[in-house]
Design a protein around this motif. Structure first.
Motif, PDB file in Angstrom:
ATOM      1  N   GLU A  34     -57.900  24.008  -5.758  1.00  0.00           N
ATOM      2  CA  GLU A  34     -58.857  23.382  -4.842  1.00  0.00           C
ATOM      3  C   GLU A  34     -59.205  21.968  -5.297  1.00  0.00           C
ATOM      4  N   SER A  35     -59.344  21.783  -6.602  1.00  0.00           N
ATOM      5  CA  SER A  35     -59.646  20.458  -7.130  1.00  0.00           C
ATOM      6  C   SER A  35     -58.480  19.502  -6.898  1.00  0.00           C
ATOM      7  N   LYS A  36     -57.268  19.993  -7.084  1.00  0.00           N
ATOM      8  CA  LYS A  36     -56.090  19.156  -6.861  1.00  0.00           C
ATOM      9  C   LYS A  36     -55.983  18.749  -5.394  1.00  0.00           C
ATOM     10  N   GLU A  75     -59.617  27.590  -8.530  1.00  0.00           N
ATOM     11  CA  GLU A  75     -60.428  26.378  -8.484  1.00  0.00           C
ATOM     12  C   GLU A  75     -59.636  25.136  -8.864  1.00  0.00           C
ATOM     13  N   HIS A 135     -58.598  16.005  -4.727  1.00  0.00           N
ATOM     14  CA  HIS A 135     -58.247  14.714  -5.327  1.00  0.00           C
ATOM     15  C   HIS A 135     -57.065  14.059  -4.610  1.00  0.00           C
TER      16      HIS A 135
END
Length: 248
Positions: free
Chosen positions: A226-228, A223, A231
């Motif tokens: 995925e967040s990186k 996760e 962003h």
């Protein structure tokens, strides 16, 4: 005219429209005698600013290019990207990089270190990276048909066991990156270092640069990864939009 000024005058003849010169040509265009030109060019070779071509001519080196590239830090793209880089570095603790394309490779023109940043030796403002390794360069290569035409070729250097260097494999990898809209690298340029990057594009889709974050590979999975990705791609889209608006 002093020797230093004469050497600089010789370097002024090298540019995008003429990248190599012979001793005879430099003698004619500079108005200096051949002995002086030969001595000055030998000094420039010793200093690392110039080297010889296979046929005996002269050309400037990447070292000189890197110095000139560091001046790119004042361009509009840096101003547009800076706040996003600072935000990414603060959010994830990784180092944020801004790169732009050049004939020699991807040029790093800015970076922001986060609180937990892995110190990556050798990647600083002015550093020129190969297009086929590391997330930032690959993101640009994947989105530039012109760069692909000149860069995909046999014999590309391998930096780790994960470097994609065979022409067929590299072309397929770039197709995947272009379709996804971002690039993820894992130990393909430096062991233990991973990164996420997305291209910065103009209004017709031409590559202006890339924004990326890099750090320890163990922090680029699941996760968090995925967040990186979300962003970084959002930042690239917003920088692209800002530059497009500024350029009308």
């Amino acid at each position: 005219m002093g020797a230093l000024l004469k050497a600089c005058a010789l370097l002024d003849h090298f540019g995008a429209d003429r990248s190599t010169w012979t001793l005879t040509e430099l003698t004619e265009v500079s108005g200096m005698n051949k002995t002086t030109v030969h001595r000055l060019m030998a000094t420039l070779i010793h200093a690392g600013w110039v080297d010889r071509t296979p046929d005996g001519g002269y050309r400037v080196t990447v070292r000189l290019f890197e110095i000139g590239a560091s001046a790119l830090a004042g361009l509009d793209i840096r101003s547009a990207a800076r706040s996003f880089m600072t935000g990414l570095a603060a959010e994830f603790g990784d180092t944020a990089y801004l790169m732009v394309p050049a004939d020699e490779g991807a040029v790093c023109i800015d970076k922001v270190e986060g609180s937990g940043s892995l110190v990556v030796a050798g990647i600083n403002i002015g550093t020129v990276l190969p297009y086929h390794a590391a997330a930032g360069p690959v993101a640009m290569l994947a989105h530039s048909p012109e760069l692909r035409d000149t860069w995909i070729r046999p014999g590309l250097q391998t930096y780790t066991s994960r470097t994609v260097h065979e022409p067929g494999d590299l072309a397929a990898h770039l197709d995947e990156v272009r379709a996804a809209g971002y690039s993820v690298s894992e130990s393909d340029f430096l062991e233990g270092v991973s990164a996420v990057a997305a291209p910065i594009l103009d209004d017709v889709g031409s590559v202006l640069g890339s924004i990326s974050i890099g750090g320890r590979s163990e922090n680029f999975s699941g996760e968090v990864l995925e967040s990186k990705i979300a962003h970084v791609t959002r930042a690239a889209h917003r920088i692209s939009a800002a530059l497009q608006a500024a350029r009308g």
